[in-house]
Design a protein around this motif. Structure first.
Motif, short mmCIF file in Angstrom:
data_model
loop_
_atom_site.label_atom_id
_atom_site.label_comp_id
_atom_site.label_asym_id
_atom_site.label_seq_id
_atom_site.Cartn_x
_atom_site.Cartn_y
_atom_site.Cartn_z
N ASP A 1 12.40 -1.99 8.41
CA ASP A 1 11.41 -3.05 8.59
C ASP A 1 11.05 -3.61 7.22
O ASP A 1 10.23 -3.05 6.51
CB ASP A 1 10.17 -2.50 9.29
CG ASP A 1 9.07 -3.53 9.47
OD1 ASP A 1 9.29 -4.72 9.15
OD2 ASP A 1 7.98 -3.14 9.93
N ARG A 2 11.66 -4.70 6.85
CA ARG A 2 11.49 -5.27 5.50
C ARG A 2 10.08 -5.80 5.24
O ARG A 2 9.75 -6.18 4.13
CB ARG A 2 12.51 -6.39 5.25
CG ARG A 2 13.92 -5.89 5.20
CD ARG A 2 14.13 -5.01 4.02
NE ARG A 2 15.48 -4.50 3.95
CZ ARG A 2 15.85 -3.53 3.18
NH1 ARG A 2 15.00 -2.95 2.39
NH2 ARG A 2 17.09 -3.12 3.18
N GLU A 3 9.22 -5.80 6.26
CA GLU A 3 7.83 -6.22 6.08
C GLU A 3 6.92 -5.02 5.80
O GLU A 3 5.74 -5.20 5.52
CB GLU A 3 7.33 -6.95 7.33
CG GLU A 3 8.08 -8.24 7.63
CD GLU A 3 7.90 -9.29 6.54
OE1 GLU A 3 6.75 -9.50 6.10
OE2 GLU A 3 8.91 -9.89 6.12
N SER A 4 7.46 -3.81 5.87
CA SER A 4 6.67 -2.59 5.66
C SER A 4 7.12 -1.88 4.39
O SER A 4 8.29 -1.87 4.06
CB SER A 4 6.84 -1.64 6.84
OG SER A 4 6.38 -2.23 8.02
N PRO A 5 6.16 -1.27 3.70
CA PRO A 5 6.54 -0.52 2.49
C PRO A 5 7.22 0.79 2.86
O PRO A 5 7.01 1.34 3.93
CB PRO A 5 5.19 -0.25 1.81
CG PRO A 5 4.21 -0.23 2.94
CD PRO A 5 4.73 -1.22 3.94
N GLU A 6 8.05 1.27 1.96
CA GLU A 6 8.63 2.60 2.10
C GLU A 6 7.77 3.53 1.26
O GLU A 6 7.85 3.54 0.04
CB GLU A 6 10.08 2.61 1.59
CG GLU A 6 10.72 3.98 1.71
CD GLU A 6 12.09 4.03 1.10
OE1 GLU A 6 13.06 4.15 1.85
OE2 GLU A 6 12.18 3.93 -0.14
N TRP A 7 6.92 4.28 1.93
CA TRP A 7 6.06 5.21 1.22
C TRP A 7 5.97 6.50 1.99
O TRP A 7 5.68 6.47 3.18
CB TRP A 7 4.67 4.66 0.98
CG TRP A 7 3.90 5.57 0.06
CD1 TRP A 7 2.94 6.46 0.41
CD2 TRP A 7 4.09 5.70 -1.34
NE1 TRP A 7 2.50 7.15 -0.68
CE2 TRP A 7 3.20 6.69 -1.78
CE3 TRP A 7 4.93 5.08 -2.28
CZ2 TRP A 7 3.13 7.09 -3.11
CZ3 TRP A 7 4.84 5.47 -3.58
CH2 TRP A 7 3.95 6.46 -3.99
N PRO A 8 6.18 7.62 1.40
CA PRO A 8 6.65 7.74 0.02
C PRO A 8 8.10 7.28 -0.09
O PRO A 8 8.80 7.22 0.92
CB PRO A 8 6.53 9.23 -0.26
CG PRO A 8 6.63 9.88 1.07
CD PRO A 8 6.03 8.93 2.05
N PRO A 9 8.53 6.93 -1.29
CA PRO A 9 9.92 6.51 -1.46
C PRO A 9 10.88 7.61 -1.01
O PRO A 9 10.61 8.79 -1.16
CB PRO A 9 10.05 6.28 -2.97
CG PRO A 9 8.65 6.01 -3.42
CD PRO A 9 7.78 6.85 -2.54
#
Length: 76
Positions: free
Chosen positions: A20-28
């Motif tokens: 989902d390119r609108e959501s952050p990847e956290w934690p990386p």
């Protein structure tokens, strides 16, 4: 047991969730760290000890991740 601490040079992680390119990847994802170490090795023509360390790192089981809560920034 051992640990790796990561500090982002800009103070901000800029990574999106691959699904989902609108959501952050956290934690990386841990693979980001491995890719960064491999890129450093290849871009600096690392020595044989560094290669052995990368190959050892590849054999490790999945890591336990401890990450702080992170405020989301606005997607631009």
């Amino acid at each position: 047991m051992w640990a790796i601490g990561i500090r982002f040079l800009t103070g901000t992680c800029v990574a999106t969730d691959p699904s989902d390119r609108e959501s952050p990847e956290w934690p990386p994802h841990p693979m980001r760290l491995f890719m960064a170490m491999a890129a450093t090795y290849f871009e600096t023509e690392g020595d044989s000890d560094q290669r052995v360390a990368l190959e050892w790192f590849e054999t490790l089981p999945s890591p336990r991740i401890l990450a702080s809560k992170a405020p989301e920034r606005t997607v631009v």
